[in-house]
Motif scaffolding. Structure first.
Motif, PDB file in Angstrom:
ATOM      1  N   VAL A 120      41.677   0.525 -44.398  1.00  0.00           N
ATOM      2  CA  VAL A 120      40.727   0.368 -45.498  1.00  0.00           C
ATOM      3  C   VAL A 120      41.403  -0.277 -46.708  1.00  0.00           C
ATOM      4  O   VAL A 120      42.562   0.000 -47.008  1.00  0.00           O
ATOM      5  N   SER A 121      40.678  -1.154 -47.396  1.00  0.00           N
ATOM      6  CA  SER A 121      41.068  -1.722 -48.691  1.00  0.00           C
ATOM      7  C   SER A 121      42.346  -2.550 -48.606  1.00  0.00           C
ATOM      8  O   SER A 121      43.275  -2.378 -49.400  1.00  0.00           O
ATOM      9  N   TYR A 122      42.372  -3.478 -47.669  1.00  0.00           N
ATOM     10  CA  TYR A 122      43.522  -4.374 -47.535  1.00  0.00           C
ATOM     11  C   TYR A 122      43.557  -5.341 -48.721  1.00  0.00           C
ATOM     12  O   TYR A 122      42.567  -5.986 -49.042  1.00  0.00           O
ATOM     13  N   GLY A 123      44.724  -5.432 -49.379  1.00  0.00           N
ATOM     14  CA  GLY A 123      44.875  -6.360 -50.497  1.00  0.00           C
ATOM     15  C   GLY A 123      44.535  -5.767 -51.844  1.00  0.00           C
ATOM     16  O   GLY A 123      44.197  -6.486 -52.781  1.00  0.00           O
ATOM     17  N   GLU A 124      44.668  -4.454 -51.993  1.00  0.00           N
ATOM     18  CA  GLU A 124      44.365  -3.809 -53.274  1.00  0.00           C
ATOM     19  C   GLU A 124      45.421  -4.192 -54.309  1.00  0.00           C
ATOM     20  O   GLU A 124      46.587  -4.429 -53.987  1.00  0.00           O
ATOM     21  N   GLY A 125      45.018  -4.270 -55.562  1.00  0.00           N
ATOM     22  CA  GLY A 125      45.966  -4.553 -56.636  1.00  0.00           C
ATOM     23  C   GLY A 125      45.640  -5.820 -57.377  1.00  0.00           C
ATOM     24  O   GLY A 125      44.476  -6.118 -57.638  1.00  0.00           O
ATOM     25  N   SER A 126      46.668  -6.568 -57.717  1.00  0.00           N
ATOM     26  CA  SER A 126      46.517  -7.707 -58.621  1.00  0.00           C
ATOM     27  C   SER A 126      45.898  -8.904 -57.912  1.00  0.00           C
ATOM     28  O   SER A 126      45.534  -8.846 -56.741  1.00  0.00           O
ATOM     29  N   SER A 127      45.835 -10.028 -58.653  1.00  0.00           N
ATOM     30  CA  SER A 127      45.331 -11.269 -58.063  1.00  0.00           C
ATOM     31  C   SER A 127      46.488 -12.145 -57.615  1.00  0.00           C
ATOM     32  O   SER A 127      46.383 -13.360 -57.598  1.00  0.00           O
ATOM     33  N   LYS A 128      47.606 -11.533 -57.245  1.00  0.00           N
ATOM     34  CA  LYS A 128      48.820 -12.248 -56.889  1.00  0.00           C
ATOM     35  C   LYS A 128      48.578 -13.137 -55.672  1.00  0.00           C
ATOM     36  O   LYS A 128      48.628 -12.707 -54.521  1.00  0.00           O
ATOM     37  N   GLU A 129      48.328 -14.415 -55.936  1.00  0.00           N
ATOM     38  CA  GLU A 129      47.981 -15.352 -54.878  1.00  0.00           C
ATOM     39  C   GLU A 129      49.149 -15.624 -53.942  1.00  0.00           C
ATOM     40  O   GLU A 129      48.952 -16.019 -52.784  1.00  0.00           O
TER      41      GLU A 129
END
Length: 650
Positions: free
Chosen positions: A533-542
């Motif tokens: 669940v919720s893969y990639g949570e956090g900042s907008s770090k491209e």
């Protein structure tokens, strides 16, 4: 139809689509912001567009994350960012001038405008009545080139703030209460729109704290009305001419309405290791505190630090406590100095850090092993401070100041002193000399592209093939943050040398990943990541997305995605797929060989997509949620590839 603030501003900026929640819309972007943590990658993409000048009304580069300049890479990045800014019509806020969100709020934000930032906490400017959205650098680069920003039209939750905060309770406690209610999951494609009689007592800096940490809930953005408090703030910034009134229509339609009585909120904390692990300060108990860090984009305003200064006046930090302050901007620091507050802080034992992000992302001031650190920042993910086994608690400035005095977790109401309420000055001292204006060239390098040793080439993604053969190189669990995908410690110095930075992908989850990913690619297979669940949570770090592309990840299959990271994956040609049930997730293992057949045809036709587990000889269906535009991006191998191909056809 009576409209919300969100609907009004989005409709005023619509380029494609209509305001129907769930549908894709494209909006004109008025302003962009970028910084030195994401900037080089964003500008490499922007320069590749071949656009002679930025097409947004205002674009600003901030040197605010990597001001310690640890090695030549940071300094090379800064020179590159200054040169690109000078050449393409972009303002540049120099190192030492402050954190992007604080400075943008002070000097550039305008009610009713749209702002797209290559940083997740761009939401901060929603405090001014803006639609301010954090996105990947690719989307920011395209917006600077004149393209619309495409996203899912959000639903709107109205949060009515009622009454008035009690003494010793502040805006940080409000957003922690909201995180307790909404958590960090399940809020994608929502906007929090604030209203209620409680707003009349909340200044713009207080609103900014609440707007800022809306990102921890996973929402699209936060927005406040532009009202008398907004006018007073802009007047203090000598920008009153930028004020316009913006409010929702009476009886405006919302998807949900939530009432929060400010007078019932108590001092709260987010316990390790998630911003939604909320409890009251009093219930934590008298835990000994080793470090207190006050500042960052969430709580670094004049009001925050002046309040702390008045609490600490005549006192000194407990002998156990390492005490750090990071003002949000040079303007904040200058006015604290003018009004005598800075001396109170320094005499209390505060170490004065740069007006920069610093300790929030682990760039200095890491706590001791197993240390307890109280911070007014926005995130407390494990290891984010630079110390893997530290315990980070998110607290208000008032709670932080109480711990400085007592050396332990303390409800600030237990200090048994009168609460020193601070009001924003009617006029702040303004000095913009640390902002280089477009065309204000001070040296020859400012008008030429500067290629330092830290700046690498921009890699391109492969078009999506009809059939995908790969191996599950990693099976991860729930809440994989971008810090898990790409570490945020010393490796950040490689953020502009992308091939080198990619060597650290998933290092904290599996330090054999990079070596194994190379072996799989040498066998002619793609790398496939499976997550909960919720893969990639956090900042907008491209960088987390582009580095996954570099190591040959072509598909990520998860139970759910954080929307912003899902968009970044698509922008770099990585297909995000969703398990239809937990059984499918449970029945796949690391090392399984995977085949996905007829991918392009199925996506084109909108049919059912199946994944074949060749190792276990099983098949399961997956979901995909892609607009027509996103399918074309994937077929092209990335957003830049598509943009350039469309340009070449014109």
């Amino acid at each position: 139809m009576n409209k919300s603030i969100t609907q009004k501003i989005i409709e005023q900026h619509l380029v494609s689509g209509t305001f129907i929640p769930g549908n894709e819309v494209g909006i004109k972007i008025d302003q962009t912001l970028n910084h030195d943590n994401a900037g080089a990658l964003t500008y490499l993409q922007f320069v590749s567009l071949g656009v002679p000048m930025v097409k947004s009304e205002v674009s600003v580069t901030y040197l605010d994350h990597n001001t310690l300049q640890m090695g030549c890479e940071d300094a090379d990045d800064h020179q590159y960012l200054q040169s690109v800014s000078g050449k393409y019509g972009i303002y540049l806020s120099r190192a030492g001038n402050g954190i992007c969100h604080q400075v943008h709020l002070e000097r550039f934000g305008k009610p009713g405008k749209t702002l797209l930032g290559a940083d997740s906490h761009t939401l901060t400017c929603g405090a001014l009545g803006m639609i301010a959205i954090g996105a990947g650098g690719c989307d920011v680069a395209l917006a600077m080139g004149g393209s619309p920003y495409y996203f899912t039209c959000p639903k709107v939750i109205k949060i009515n703030l009622i009454g008035e905060l009690s003494p010793w309770v502040s805006a940080k406690d409000v957003i922690l209460k909201i995180l307790q209610m909404f958590t960090t999951k399940g809020n994608e494609n929502f906007v929090f729109e604030y209203d209620g009689d409680g707003l009349k007592n909340l200044s713009v800096p207080e609103r900014a704290t609440i707007a800022n940490m809306g990102d921890e809930c996973g929402i699209t953005t936060s927005v406040f009305p532009s009202d008398e408090m907004t006018r007073l703030f802009l007047m203090s910034q000598q920008r009153e001419e930028h004020w316009i009134e913006i409010k929702a229509d009476p009886g405006a339609d919302y998807d949900k309405v939530v009432d929060i009585n400010l007078s019932e909120i108590v001092s709260l904390t987010a316990r390790p290791h998630s911003p939604d692990n909320i409890s009251s300060v009093k219930s934590v108990g008298e835990i000994e505190v080793d470090q207190v860090c006050i500042g960052t984009c969430t709580n670094s305003s004049y009001k925050d630090l002046a309040t702390v200064a008045r609490i600490l006046k005549g006192k000194v930090a407990h002998s156990r406590v390492s005490f750090v302050i990071a003002p949000g901007s040079k303007q904040v620091l200058d006015n604290l100095l003018r009004d005598g507050y800075l001396s109170h802080l320094l005499l209390a034992g505060a170490r004065l850090a740069d007006c920069a992000c610093g300790f929030c992302l682990g760039r200095g001031y890491s706590p001791k092993s197993h240390g307890v650190s109280l911070r007014t920042s926005s995130r407390n993910f494990q290891g984010r401070s630079g110390t893997k086994d530290a315990y980070l608690y998110l607290v208000s400035p008032e709670t932080a100041a109480a711990a400085v005095i007592t050396g332990k977790f303390t409800d600030p109401r237990d200090l048994k002193v009168e609460y020193p309420k601070v009001y924003m000055p009617e006029r702040l001292r303004i000095d913009d000399r640390m902002i280089i204006k477009p065309g204000d060239v001070n040296d020859a390098l400012s008008i030429e592209k500067y290629d330092g040793r830290g700046i690498g080439d921009l890699p391109k993604g492969d078009p999506l093939h009809q059939n995908i053969l790969g191996e599950v190189t990693l099976k991860a669990g729930d809440t994989v943050t971008l810090d898990h995908i790409l570490p945020g410690r010393f490796q950040k110095k490689y953020r502009s040398s992308l091939a080198k930075y990619a060597e650290f992908v998933f290092e904290d989850l599996d330090n054999t990943f990079y070596k194994r990913s190379k072996e799989i690619r040498n066998e002619g297979k793609y790398n496939i990541v499976v997550a909960g669940v919720s893969y990639g949570e956090g900042s907008s770090k491209e960088h987390a997305a582009i580095c996954q592309m570099i190591v040959g990840i072509k598909v990520v299959i998860a139970l759910s995605f954080r929307e912003r990271h899902k968009t970044s994956l698509i922008n770099f040609g990585i297909l995000p797929l969703t398990f239809k049930n937990e059984d499918s997730y449970n029945n796949i293992d690391q090392g399984d060989c995977i085949e996905i057949a007829n991918v392009r045809k199925v996506l084109d036709d909108g049919g059912k997509l199946f994944v074949r587990n060749l190792t276990k000889q099983k098949e399961f269906e997956v979901s995909y949620h892609l607009s027509e535009r996103q399918r074309r991006i994937l077929f092209s191998g990335g957003a830049l590839n598509l943009w350039l191909s469309q340009r070449d056809r014109q």
